[in-house]
Design a protein around this motif. Structure first.
Motif, PDB file in Angstrom:
ATOM      1  N   GLY A   1       0.825  -1.219   0.000  1.00  0.00           N
ATOM      2  CA  GLY A   1       0.000   0.000   0.000  1.00  0.00           C
ATOM      3  C   GLY A   1       0.847   1.251   0.000  1.00  0.00           C
ATOM      4  O   GLY A   1       0.556   2.237  -0.668  1.00  0.00           O
ATOM      5  N   GLN A   2       1.911   1.227   0.814  1.00  0.00           N
ATOM      6  CA  GLN A   2       2.813   2.396   0.859  1.00  0.00           C
ATOM      7  C   GLN A   2       3.471   2.638  -0.504  1.00  0.00           C
ATOM      8  O   GLN A   2       3.638   3.763  -0.961  1.00  0.00           O
ATOM      9  CB  GLN A   2       3.863   2.186   1.947  1.00  0.00           C
ATOM     10  CG  GLN A   2       3.296   2.225   3.354  1.00  0.00           C
ATOM     11  CD  GLN A   2       4.348   1.924   4.412  1.00  0.00           C
ATOM     12  OE1 GLN A   2       5.438   1.407   4.084  1.00  0.00           O
ATOM     13  NE2 GLN A   2       4.019   2.229   5.676  1.00  0.00           N
ATOM     14  N   LYS A   3       3.868   1.546  -1.145  1.00  0.00           N
ATOM     15  CA  LYS A   3       4.539   1.677  -2.452  1.00  0.00           C
ATOM     16  C   LYS A   3       3.572   2.226  -3.504  1.00  0.00           C
ATOM     17  O   LYS A   3       3.925   3.060  -4.343  1.00  0.00           O
ATOM     18  CB  LYS A   3       5.057   0.317  -2.888  1.00  0.00           C
ATOM     19  CG  LYS A   3       5.935   0.379  -4.123  1.00  0.00           C
ATOM     20  CD  LYS A   3       6.517  -0.997  -4.413  1.00  0.00           C
ATOM     21  CE  LYS A   3       7.431  -0.929  -5.622  1.00  0.00           C
ATOM     22  NZ  LYS A   3       8.045  -2.235  -5.917  1.00  0.00           N
ATOM     23  N   SER A   4       2.305   1.796  -3.443  1.00  0.00           N
ATOM     24  CA  SER A   4       1.311   2.312  -4.398  1.00  0.00           C
ATOM     25  C   SER A   4       1.070   3.792  -4.192  1.00  0.00           C
ATOM     26  O   SER A   4       0.886   4.572  -5.148  1.00  0.00           O
ATOM     27  CB  SER A   4      -0.010   1.560  -4.241  1.00  0.00           C
ATOM     28  OG  SER A   4       0.163   0.202  -4.556  1.00  0.00           O
ATOM     29  N   SER A   5       1.062   4.202  -2.895  1.00  0.00           N
ATOM     30  CA  SER A   5       0.850   5.626  -2.597  1.00  0.00           C
ATOM     31  C   SER A   5       1.990   6.474  -3.161  1.00  0.00           C
ATOM     32  O   SER A   5       1.779   7.550  -3.707  1.00  0.00           O
ATOM     33  CB  SER A   5       0.721   5.811  -1.080  1.00  0.00           C
ATOM     34  OG  SER A   5       0.593   7.165  -0.765  1.00  0.00           O
ATOM     35  N   VAL A   6       3.209   5.976  -3.040  1.00  0.00           N
ATOM     36  CA  VAL A   6       4.384   6.718  -3.560  1.00  0.00           C
ATOM     37  C   VAL A   6       4.296   6.819  -5.088  1.00  0.00           C
ATOM     38  O   VAL A   6       4.535   7.868  -5.671  1.00  0.00           O
ATOM     39  CB  VAL A   6       5.685   6.018  -3.127  1.00  0.00           C
ATOM     40  CG1 VAL A   6       6.879   6.636  -3.842  1.00  0.00           C
ATOM     41  CG2 VAL A   6       5.845   6.110  -1.619  1.00  0.00           C
ATOM     42  N   ASN A   7       3.920   5.756  -5.753  1.00  0.00           N
ATOM     43  CA  ASN A   7       3.808   5.771  -7.219  1.00  0.00           C
ATOM     44  C   ASN A   7       2.719   6.735  -7.696  1.00  0.00           C
ATOM     45  O   ASN A   7       2.873   7.412  -8.717  1.00  0.00           O
ATOM     46  CB  ASN A   7       3.501   4.364  -7.735  1.00  0.00           C
ATOM     47  CG  ASN A   7       4.707   3.422  -7.594  1.00  0.00           C
ATOM     48  OD1 ASN A   7       5.842   3.875  -7.537  1.00  0.00           O
ATOM     49  ND2 ASN A   7       4.435   2.109  -7.505  1.00  0.00           N
ATOM     50  N   ARG A   8       1.632   6.747  -6.880  1.00  0.00           N
ATOM     51  CA  ARG A   8       0.549   7.649  -7.259  1.00  0.00           C
ATOM     52  C   ARG A   8       0.982   9.102  -7.181  1.00  0.00           C
ATOM     53  O   ARG A   8       0.650   9.919  -8.036  1.00  0.00           O
ATOM     54  CB  ARG A   8      -0.663   7.361  -6.330  1.00  0.00           C
ATOM     55  CG  ARG A   8      -1.954   7.960  -6.861  1.00  0.00           C
ATOM     56  CD  ARG A   8      -3.208   7.419  -6.171  1.00  0.00           C
ATOM     57  NE  ARG A   8      -3.070   7.182  -4.758  1.00  0.00           N
ATOM     58  CZ  ARG A   8      -3.039   5.983  -4.178  1.00  0.00           C
ATOM     59  NH1 ARG A   8      -3.130   4.881  -4.926  1.00  0.00           N
ATOM     60  NH2 ARG A   8      -2.917   5.860  -2.869  1.00  0.00           N
ATOM     61  N   ARG A   9       1.725   9.419  -6.082  1.00  0.00           N
ATOM     62  CA  ARG A   9       2.209  10.813  -5.953  1.00  0.00           C
ATOM     63  C   ARG A   9       3.145  11.170  -7.102  1.00  0.00           C
ATOM     64  O   ARG A   9       3.129  12.292  -7.621  1.00  0.00           O
ATOM     65  CB  ARG A   9       2.927  10.976  -4.607  1.00  0.00           C
ATOM     66  CG  ARG A   9       1.968  11.083  -3.414  1.00  0.00           C
ATOM     67  CD  ARG A   9       2.667  11.650  -2.195  1.00  0.00           C
ATOM     68  NE  ARG A   9       3.779  10.826  -1.806  1.00  0.00           N
ATOM     69  CZ  ARG A   9       3.697   9.805  -0.939  1.00  0.00           C
ATOM     70  NH1 ARG A   9       2.515   9.473  -0.422  1.00  0.00           N
ATOM     71  NH2 ARG A   9       4.757   9.098  -0.621  1.00  0.00           N
TER      72      ARG A   9
END
Length: 681
Positions: free
Chosen positions: A5-13
């Motif tokens: 989830g953290q990695k997806s959030s970083v990619n989204r940003r």
């Protein structure tokens, strides 16, 4: 799971940041595009639209029609006619030689025309138009038009061409036109006239064509032409018609001119010389002869080297304008003016008798009469009638060279007469000041009294023009009234149909006493009745006045003159001056036959025929005259025994640059022309 989830959030940003940056970049680009559109459509609209319009439109100059030149009766001496030409733009051609060969398949092009083209090409602008063939006929023009699609950079154009229908007749006074040279361009730029010559490639070079260039040329017109992207004309949007040049109506009478020329140019006995005839009351030049002459048509499109060498290298100097550029001693024709000076200055009265033993002795040297004649006691009247040299020898020291100079210059001697032709020389009317300026050696700068003796009989350092002698004769005939001599009588504007007279009033009047004029005119009249010209004027139905003259070419040094033993170029010059009728002069004439011999035998008959023609109540249109030239028996008919200077420097004010025409086919410098034998003797 948390890590994912953290990695997806970083990619989204990261994606959002990239989208924002990309959006800003796109907006920035659109902003630049919008700004550029605004700049083009609003801020720079005016300038860019004008530039676009200029690219779409082309201003094409239209050369004006050069004015015609006609004689006093309307006979055409120079005119312009329409001519078609084939022209090439060098910048649009890769192989000129190949192109010319292709053109030769359609229309004939001579080798001379190719040489002319290549000479023009060498000095032309690469985007300018250069003529390769002129005088295109209607059939040739139609044939080229049908094949014009094959020749990019080649066009068919129309131009004005100059023509001189009278050929060699009056060539020196009419002159000719030629290509505008670099020197001409410098002059036009200096005078701010370069705009007047857009579309014109010729300019007046000599004679009336040069002196009245501004009046003859006219003003160019313009066409505003819409052109395609390929540079071809589409349509004419606007036109300003050119203004043609003024027509010149000369004072010359072509009939009189040709008759006088024929007397010099008899094929059996051609002679070198000059003649000028003037109407004393108006200053109108009626005839202007320079023999031999040339054909001005040779110079219009450039003269070929063969014809140029024939003219320039000829020892007869046919290009020399003898009436105004040739300077000569005028011999005894100067005596009436010397006698008038003696009367006006109070040096000697007309009744005073002077012993004439056949010579005048001064400083241990004897100056002898022509033919060693002896006249005994001689007064002024007799001295002019029999042409006593001794009488006038004795006047020289009494008058002094400076007083004689100051008196004679009033009649037009030793100065430019003001005739409307370029290149008029001042010649030499000697004075003490002239000699100081003319010689560099201090010993030669001193004027000696003995030198005035030769000057008093028209010899010595005297080197005057026939125009000056003719003008002086006209002033004498008009009782001292100085009307400026002129070739052009009227300027005729073809648009307004108005004519302007060139010379309207006298420049000045020489103050002369009537009783002194009567003495001189009476003696000159007796010359034609009982004097040296009596046999020539016998039977004339008018009364004329005149004076014969024979000018010595070299010093006799006490020996007898024998023409048979001399080279023709060393024979005396034959001269005559006079006017008629005496009571109401209508014509004044001065002439010289170079190395012709005795003036009474050779020159006077020419003047008689000129007077007969002009004063005839039934003046013929095409008179036929037989040349009066005969071989002279000069044993007793010679010039006076005077000292002919070994060195006579030219007047420094006469050093004028010579116009070299456009010479076609020359591979080296133009040949040097030496006219000194005819210019200054």
């Amino acid at each position: 799971m948390l890590a994912f989830g953290q990695k997806s959030s970083v990619n989204r940003r990261r994606i959002i940041i990239r989208v924002v940056i990309a959006s800003f970049f796109i907006l920035f680009c659109f902003g630049i595009l919008i700004y550029r559109l605004w700049d083009l459509q609003v801020a720079s609209y005016q300038g860019l639209s004008e530039r676009a319009e200029r690219n779409r439109l082309s201003l094409v100059p239209i050369s004006p029609r050069r004015g015609d030149i006609v004689d006093r009766n309307g006979v055409v001496l120079a005119r312009s006619y329409r001519d078609y030409t084939i022209e090439i733009v060098p910048a649009q051609i890769k192989d000129v030689n190949a192109l010319i060969e292709q053109l030769r398949e359609i229309i004939p092009i001579s080798d001379l025309e190719v040489r002319r083209f290549k000479r023009r090409l060498a000095g032309a602008h690469r985007f300018g138009s250069v003529i390769v063939r002129h005088n295109i006929t209607d059939e040739e023009a139609a044939l080229f038009a049908a094949h014009s699609y094959r020749f990019s950079g080649v066009s068919l154009k129309a131009r004005w061409v100059r023509e001189y229908p009278q050929g060699e007749s009056a060539a020196h006074l009419i002159g000719y036109i030629g290509r505008i040279s670099d020197k001409d361009k410098e002059y036009l730029e200096k005078e701010g006239l370069e705009g007047e010559y857009r579309g014109t490639d010729v300019i007046g070079k000599k004679g009336i064509e040069a002196s009245y260039e501004r009046q003859l040329h006219g003003k160019p017109g313009w066409e505003e032409v819409e052109i395609s992207a390929s540079g071809r004309p589409v349509r004419v949007l606007k036109r300003t018609d050119p203004i043609p040049g003024d027509n010149l109506r000369l004072s010359i009478d072509l009939g009189l001119q040709k008759m006088a020329e024929g007397l010099f140019n008899n094929p059996r006995s051609p002679q070198r010389g000059a003649l000028v005839a003037i109407e004393p009351k108006t200053g109108e030049v009626l005839a202007y002869v320079s023999a031999p002459s040339f054909d001005p048509n040779l110079f219009i499109d450039g003269i070929d080297v063969e014809n140029w060498r024939r003219l320039a290298d000829s020892e007869d100097a046919p290009l020399l304008d003898r009436p105004i550029s040739g300077t000569f001693p005028i011999g005894s024709t100067y005596k009436p003016f010397v006698a008038l000076a003696a009367l006006e200055l109070g040096v000697r009265s007309a009744e005073t008798r002077v012993p004439d033993p056949g010579y005048f002795e001064f400083g241990g040297q004897r100056f002898r009469n022509a033919g060693r004649a002896v006249y005994g006691p001689t007064n002024m009247h007799k001295a002019i009638v029999v042409s006593s040299d001794t009488y006038f020898f004795s006047l020289g020291p009494l008058l002094g060279v400076d007083r004689l100079h100051d008196f004679a210059i009033q009649f037009g001697f030793g100065k430019q007469t003001g005739v409307d032709l370029p290149g008029e020389k001042r010649g030499i009317l000697p004075s003490k000041e002239w000699k100081r300026k003319a010689f560099k050696d201090p010993k030669k700068q001193v004027w000696h009294t003995g030198e005035t003796i030769s000057v008093a009989v028209g010899q010595g350092y005297n080197a005057l023009t026939i125009m000056q002698l003719a003008q002086a004769t006209a002033v004498l005939a008009a009782n001292g009234v100085y009307m400026r001599p002129h070739i052009v009588n009227w300027l005729e504007n073809p648009i307004t149909r108005k004519a302007e007279q060139v010379v309207k009033s006298p420049e000045y009047t020489v103050p002369l006493k009537p009783e002194h004029l009567r003495v001189i005119k009476s003696a000159m009249t007796a010359v034609t009745r009982s004097g040296t010209a009596r046999s020539v004027f016998a039977g004339a139905n008018y009364v004329s006045a005149g004076k014969t003259g024979t000018a010595q070419v070299f010093s006799l040094k006490g020996s007898r003159y024998n023409a048979a033993a001399l080279n023709k170029r060393l024979h005396d010059h034959a001269l005559y001056m006079g006017f008629a009728p005496v009571d109401n002069p209508k014509i004044a004439v001065a002439l010289i036959v170079e190395n012709g011999g005795w003036g009474a035998r050779v020159a006077a008959p020419i003047a008689r025929k000129v007077f007969d023609y002009w004063l005839s109540p039934t003046r013929p249109i095409t008179p036929e005259y037989v040349s009066p030239f005969v071989d002279e028996d000069a044993e007793a008919e010679s010039s006076p025994d005077v000292e002919v200077p070994a060195e006579t420097p030219k007047n420094p004010e006469d050093n004028m640059s010579e116009v070299i025409p456009d010479i076609l086919g020359a591979t080296s410098d133009p040949p040097h022309r030496d006219n000194t034998s005819s210019e200054n003797r």
